[in-house]
Design an enzyme around this catalytic site. Structure first.
Site, PDB file in Angstrom:
ATOM      1  N   ARG A 185       5.671  93.273 129.245  1.00  7.03           N
ATOM      2  CA  ARG A 185       4.774  92.373 128.893  1.00  7.03           C
ATOM      3  C   ARG A 185       5.362  91.022 128.541  1.00  7.03           C
ATOM      4  NH1 ARG A 185       2.862  96.038 130.508  1.00  7.03           N
ATOM      5  NH2 ARG A 185       1.111  97.530 130.003  1.00  7.03           N
TER       6      ARG A 185
ATOM      7  N   GLU B 271       0.078  92.248 121.506  1.00  6.95           N
ATOM      8  CA  GLU B 271       0.324  91.865 122.886  1.00  6.95           C
ATOM      9  C   GLU B 271      -0.511  90.520 123.027  1.00  6.95           C
ATOM     10  OE1 GLU B 271      -1.078  93.516 127.289  1.00  6.95           O
ATOM     11  OE2 GLU B 271      -0.347  94.861 125.601  1.00  6.95           O
TER      12      GLU B 271
ATOM     13  N   SER C 242      -5.943  96.342 124.972  1.00  9.77           N
ATOM     14  CA  SER C 242      -4.795  96.648 124.099  1.00  9.77           C
ATOM     15  C   SER C 242      -4.251  95.555 123.305  1.00  9.77           C
ATOM     16  CB  SER C 242      -3.756  97.308 124.876  1.00  9.77           C
ATOM     17  OG  SER C 242      -4.198  98.296 125.765  1.00  9.77           O
TER      18      SER C 242
END
Length: 336
Positions: A163, A332, A236
């Site tokens: 990520r 995130e 998420s």
């Protein structure tokens, strides 16, 4: 090119925060973006956004929001085994995946139904079900914000990690992605061992094809994740933490059912959703915000929530995971 003032960003963040940008600019080509970057009277800072599926706005944005409307999917190289395509940064990610599947190109199908646009995929290094987009990207075209000059980044220069990319770290705020190049296979390349993919495929009782795998991935995601059109969310919210194998083995004494995935170099990845669920957060509501009742990794706007309310909930969730497991989970989602 669209150029608007005091623009509502409701349609540019999937959390559904009705905040405003002082200025909003949407460009359809690199030339339009380059001309804009040469202007001297632009409210700063600049914030490139796609569909805002990875953003949490805490307040109105006092600068200029930039949105790419650069379209197009073009084959640039092809042989019997693979194809390389150039995709505009404004193309909706799942539309690109659908296009690849319809043409018999393997590689992106496990990333079906991920919200957002192609430009953001290269910045965020999106991933799901055992696949990361970094493994498909060959190069990324950008414009330098300071000079308006074109720069092409190779995959190695993007410095991808879980990520992460150079566009989120060392060069954050320096470049705007305009096009992304992907290499896809013409021969079957399956990733079926993550989550419950194989079990769902068996239920389908159909031949394994790109179309059936994409349908299964979409079905799994829809069963777990709320539709942002109906319930504000960013998918998420936290990244899955990567911890030393020794720490994982110590935790397994108390939590023998703790799932994990190899992460290389004596480390393992632990599902953040599992940790949050074991802390008792799944389905909990706090005023106008809450934790999704089917996937603890997802924080939701139950209607009329502020970004600060979501952030406070996220902090409390992370604190409880650290207290119970000694593991730090990191958002995130980007706070703006």
């Amino acid at each position: 090119m669209k150029d608007l003032r005091n623009y509502s960003l409701l349609s540019h963040n999937t959390f559904g925060m009705d905040v405003h940008a002082k200025r909003f600019v949407e460009y359809e080509s690199e030339e339009e973006l380059c001309a804009f970057l040469r202007q001297k009277n632009t409210p700063l800072p600049l914030l490139p956004v796609g569909s805002g599926s990875n953003l949490l706005f805490l307040d109105d944005f006092s600068g200029t929001v930039l949105h790419s409307a650069i379209q197009g999917i073009r084959v640039v190289r092809e042989n019997e085994e693979e194809v390389e395509v150039c995709v505009g940064s404004g193309v909706v990610w799942d539309e690109f995946v659908a296009y690849a599947v319809s043409h018999g190109w393997y590689g992106a199908e496990n990333l079906s139904l991920i919200p957002g646009e192609v430009g953001a995929s290269a910045v965020q290094n999106i991933g799901a079900y055992g696949v990361e987009v970094k493994d498909l990207i060959t190069k990324v075209d950008t414009l330098c914000i300071a000079t308006g000059e074109h720069r092409r980044f190779s995959n190695a220069e993007c410095r991808y990690a879980y990520r992460q990319s150079v566009f989120k770290r060392e060069m954050k705020g320096c470049y705007i992605v305009t096009k992304v190049f992907f290499r896809l296979s013409k021969k079957p390349v399956w990733h079926l061992d993550y989550g419950n993919i194989r079990a769902e495929l068996e239920k389908a009782h159909e031949e394994l094809t790109l179309e059936t795998l994409r349908a299964v991935i979409i079905r799994i995601r829809k069963a777990k994740l709320p539709d942002p059109v109906e319930v504000g969310n960013a998918g998420s919210f936290f990244m899955n933490p990567v911890i030393p194998l020794a720490q994982y083995e110590a935790l397994c004494v108390s939590y023998p059912d703790m799932p994990h995935y190899p992460a290389g170099e004596g480390k393992v990845k632990v599902p953040a959703g599992w940790l949050i669920d074991r802390c008792g957060w799944k389905g909990k509501k706090r005023g106008k915000v809450g934790v999704h009742d089917k996937q603890a990794l997802v924080l939701v706007n139950l209607g009329g929530a502020t970004g600060e309310e979501v952030r406070r909930l996220a902090e409390d969730v992370a604190d409880s995971v650290k207290e119970k497991f000694g593991i730090v989970i990191v958002p995130e989602v980007n706070y703006i």
